[in-house]
Design a protein around this motif. Sequence first.
Motif, PDB file in Angstrom:
ATOM      1  N   VAL A  29      21.367 -60.527 -83.404  1.00 30.58           N
ATOM      2  CA  VAL A  29      21.315 -61.982 -83.573  1.00 30.58           C
ATOM      3  C   VAL A  29      20.182 -62.387 -84.492  1.00 30.58           C
ATOM      4  O   VAL A  29      19.064 -61.864 -84.407  1.00 30.58           O
ATOM      5  N   GLU A  30      20.474 -63.341 -85.367  1.00 28.61           N
ATOM      6  CA  GLU A  30      19.492 -63.899 -86.296  1.00 28.61           C
ATOM      7  C   GLU A  30      19.476 -65.411 -86.153  1.00 28.61           C
ATOM      8  O   GLU A  30      20.463 -66.008 -85.686  1.00 28.61           O
ATOM      9  N   PRO A  31      18.369 -66.064 -86.557  1.00 26.65           N
ATOM     10  CA  PRO A  31      18.355 -67.533 -86.569  1.00 26.65           C
ATOM     11  C   PRO A  31      19.508 -68.056 -87.410  1.00 26.65           C
ATOM     12  O   PRO A  31      19.776 -67.560 -88.501  1.00 26.65           O
ATOM     13  N   LEU A  52      20.246 -64.013 -75.564  1.00 27.59           N
ATOM     14  CA  LEU A  52      20.374 -63.573 -76.953  1.00 27.59           C
ATOM     15  C   LEU A  52      20.258 -64.755 -77.906  1.00 27.59           C
ATOM     16  O   LEU A  52      19.664 -64.646 -78.983  1.00 27.59           O
ATOM     17  N   ALA A  53      20.807 -65.886 -77.502  1.00 30.50           N
ATOM     18  CA  ALA A  53      20.730 -67.075 -78.351  1.00 30.50           C
ATOM     19  C   ALA A  53      19.333 -67.681 -78.334  1.00 30.50           C
ATOM     20  O   ALA A  53      18.691 -67.843 -79.381  1.00 30.50           O
ATOM     21  N   PHE A  54      18.840 -67.991 -77.156  1.00 28.37           N
ATOM     22  CA  PHE A  54      17.598 -68.751 -77.041  1.00 28.37           C
ATOM     23  C   PHE A  54      16.370 -67.989 -77.531  1.00 28.37           C
ATOM     24  O   PHE A  54      15.427 -68.582 -78.046  1.00 28.37           O
ATOM     25  N   LEU A  55      16.362 -66.674 -77.359  1.00 21.92           N
ATOM     26  CA  LEU A  55      15.187 -65.891 -77.732  1.00 21.92           C
ATOM     27  C   LEU A  55      15.202 -65.427 -79.176  1.00 21.92           C
ATOM     28  O   LEU A  55      14.247 -64.830 -79.646  1.00 21.92           O
ATOM     29  N   ASN A  56      16.304 -65.704 -79.888  1.00 16.79           N
ATOM     30  CA  ASN A  56      16.395 -65.265 -81.278  1.00 16.79           C
ATOM     31  C   ASN A  56      16.708 -66.400 -82.249  1.00 16.79           C
ATOM     32  O   ASN A  56      17.086 -66.161 -83.402  1.00 16.79           O
ATOM     33  N   GLY A  57      16.545 -67.638 -81.780  1.00 14.04           N
ATOM     34  CA  GLY A  57      16.708 -68.781 -82.678  1.00 14.04           C
ATOM     35  C   GLY A  57      18.132 -69.078 -83.073  1.00 14.04           C
ATOM     36  O   GLY A  57      18.379 -69.718 -84.106  1.00 14.04           O
ATOM     37  N   ALA A  58      19.091 -68.623 -82.266  1.00 11.41           N
ATOM     38  CA  ALA A  58      20.499 -68.881 -82.559  1.00 11.41           C
ATOM     39  C   ALA A  58      20.998 -70.059 -81.717  1.00 11.41           C
ATOM     40  O   ALA A  58      20.309 -70.545 -80.826  1.00 11.41           O
ATOM     41  N   SER A  59      22.215 -70.503 -82.007  1.00  6.68           N
ATOM     42  CA  SER A  59      22.822 -71.594 -81.252  1.00  6.68           C
ATOM     43  C   SER A  59      23.811 -71.029 -80.243  1.00  6.68           C
ATOM     44  O   SER A  59      24.522 -70.062 -80.528  1.00  6.68           O
ATOM     45  N   LEU A  60      23.852 -71.647 -79.069  1.00  7.62           N
ATOM     46  CA  LEU A  60      24.786 -71.251 -78.025  1.00  7.62           C
ATOM     47  C   LEU A  60      25.916 -72.274 -77.986  1.00  7.62           C
ATOM     48  O   LEU A  60      25.678 -73.463 -77.793  1.00  7.62           O
ATOM     49  N   VAL A  61      27.129 -71.818 -78.185  1.00 10.59           N
ATOM     50  CA  VAL A  61      28.299 -72.699 -78.213  1.00 10.59           C
ATOM     51  C   VAL A  61      29.063 -72.532 -76.904  1.00 10.59           C
ATOM     52  O   VAL A  61      29.637 -71.480 -76.641  1.00 10.59           O
ATOM     53  N   ILE A  62      29.061 -73.568 -76.076  1.00  7.15           N
ATOM     54  CA  ILE A  62      29.735 -73.505 -74.789  1.00  7.15           C
ATOM     55  C   ILE A  62      31.246 -73.599 -75.008  1.00  7.15           C
ATOM     56  O   ILE A  62      31.735 -74.537 -75.633  1.00  7.15           O
ATOM     57  N   ASN A  82      32.012 -71.986 -86.342  1.00  8.07           N
ATOM     58  CA  ASN A  82      31.443 -70.832 -87.086  1.00  8.07           C
ATOM     59  C   ASN A  82      30.820 -69.790 -86.156  1.00  8.07           C
ATOM     60  O   ASN A  82      29.725 -69.284 -86.401  1.00  8.07           O
ATOM     61  N   ILE A  83      31.534 -69.471 -85.100  1.00  7.32           N
ATOM     62  CA  ILE A  83      31.029 -68.495 -84.124  1.00  7.32           C
ATOM     63  C   ILE A  83      31.121 -67.096 -84.717  1.00  7.32           C
ATOM     64  O   ILE A  83      32.191 -66.664 -85.153  1.00  7.32           O
ATOM     65  N   ASN A  84      29.997 -66.402 -84.742  1.00  2.71           N
ATOM     66  CA  ASN A  84      29.996 -65.055 -85.342  1.00  2.71           C
ATOM     67  C   ASN A  84      29.465 -63.966 -84.397  1.00  2.71           C
ATOM     68  O   ASN A  84      29.429 -62.798 -84.778  1.00  2.71           O
ATOM     69  N   VAL A  85      29.067 -64.339 -83.167  1.00  2.23           N
ATOM     70  CA  VAL A  85      28.673 -63.362 -82.152  1.00  2.23           C
ATOM     71  C   VAL A  85      29.372 -63.755 -80.858  1.00  2.23           C
ATOM     72  O   VAL A  85      29.283 -64.908 -80.430  1.00  2.23           O
ATOM     73  N   ILE A  86      30.061 -62.795 -80.248  1.00  2.00           N
ATOM     74  CA  ILE A  86      30.846 -63.154 -79.066  1.00  2.00           C
ATOM     75  C   ILE A  86      30.960 -61.975 -78.111  1.00  2.00           C
ATOM     76  O   ILE A  86      31.012 -60.816 -78.531  1.00  2.00           O
ATOM     77  N   TRP A  87      30.966 -62.287 -76.808  1.00  2.00           N
ATOM     78  CA  TRP A  87      31.260 -61.314 -75.760  1.00  2.00           C
ATOM     79  C   TRP A  87      32.516 -61.757 -75.041  1.00  2.00           C
ATOM     80  O   TRP A  87      32.679 -62.942 -74.717  1.00  2.00           O
ATOM     81  N   LEU A  88      33.433 -60.807 -74.793  1.00  2.00           N
ATOM     82  CA  LEU A  88      34.659 -61.095 -74.060  1.00  2.00           C
ATOM     83  C   LEU A  88      34.914 -59.989 -73.044  1.00  2.00           C
ATOM     84  O   LEU A  88      34.592 -58.820 -73.300  1.00  2.00           O
ATOM     85  N   THR A  89      35.502 -60.351 -71.925  1.00  2.00           N
ATOM     86  CA  THR A  89      35.947 -59.315 -70.999  1.00  2.00           C
ATOM     87  C   THR A  89      36.972 -58.447 -71.710  1.00  2.00           C
ATOM     88  O   THR A  89      37.679 -58.894 -72.615  1.00  2.00           O
ATOM     89  N   ALA A  90      37.077 -57.203 -71.271  1.00  2.00           N
ATOM     90  CA  ALA A  90      38.016 -56.279 -71.902  1.00  2.00           C
ATOM     91  C   ALA A  90      39.447 -56.803 -71.820  1.00  2.00           C
ATOM     92  O   ALA A  90      40.221 -56.687 -72.779  1.00  2.00           O
ATOM     93  N   GLY A  91      39.798 -57.395 -70.680  1.00  2.00           N
ATOM     94  CA  GLY A  91      41.153 -57.904 -70.508  1.00  2.00           C
ATOM     95  C   GLY A  91      41.508 -58.977 -71.510  1.00  2.00           C
ATOM     96  O   GLY A  91      42.591 -58.961 -72.115  1.00  2.00           O
TER      97      GLY A  91
END
Length: 275
Positions: A29-31, A52-62, A82-91
């Motif tokens: 993650v980058e600013p 990951l967002a708050f400690l690295n100067g990124a935006s968190l999109v709910i 413009n979401i470029n970092v994401i976590w998803l369950t495997a399913g």
Amino acid sequence: TSGSTGTPKGVILSQKALFRVIKTLCYMVEPGDNIAQTANQVFDAAQLEFLLAFLNGASLVIIDKNILLSENLFTKELSDKNINVIWLTAGLFNLYALKSPEIFKKVKYLMSGGDVVDKKAVEQVLCFNPNLQFMNGYGPTETGIFALTYMVNRENLSEFSTVPIGNPTIAGTQILILNRFNGLAPLGAIGQLGISGEGLGAYHNNETLQKKCNLPYPKNSINDAFLEGEKFVTLYMSGDKVQFKNNNILFLGRINDEQIKIRGNLVSMAEIKDA
């Protein structure tokens, strides 16, 4: 912790457990990056997204649940925000990646876990986005978000029939593969994955379960030399069957056939029968 049809097993995680993962993965993650918040807020993966967002100067999109579960709305949200970092369950990843892999064409880092990641799904996404950094993360909640990770690309994926769960890349984590007697399994043998380190949590008001799942480090003539100087004294027994192959860990299923995973949730067959 992982869901089941019975009474939830509350797990208490320390700040150290959470920050060891964030510290290891902060390079993602980058600013200026935009991170999707898709996990339920009481799930440990949500802490990964927040921090990951708050400690690295990124935006968190709910991401609203209704949007997350709608292919069209989710696709639009990824593009509009413009979401470029994401976590998803495997399913959920498997579902979207197999049906519409182009959804992830602009994503920089994609993390998944909680169940078996479909190799074909990863291959299809990488065809649309060859620059994507895909991370398969493994870690029961009891061990703090992630314990093992595997960074996938089109070249290394061809070496395996399934997507590996990798190695204990997260700081302050150590793993052992154990035989049925809870001693070290021979190299390359199938055994149960035991996890130790700074990420281990404790069950809330459940000493019986705590003693059952957390054992002292196996100390015997076979592995004393291996463990010499080791500071960790407790080993979490994951209940997962694994194998070390080509310098990586492969997930092969559950040790206990009475438990299965459905969409990332650990389900007891006996509880279904009694329901």
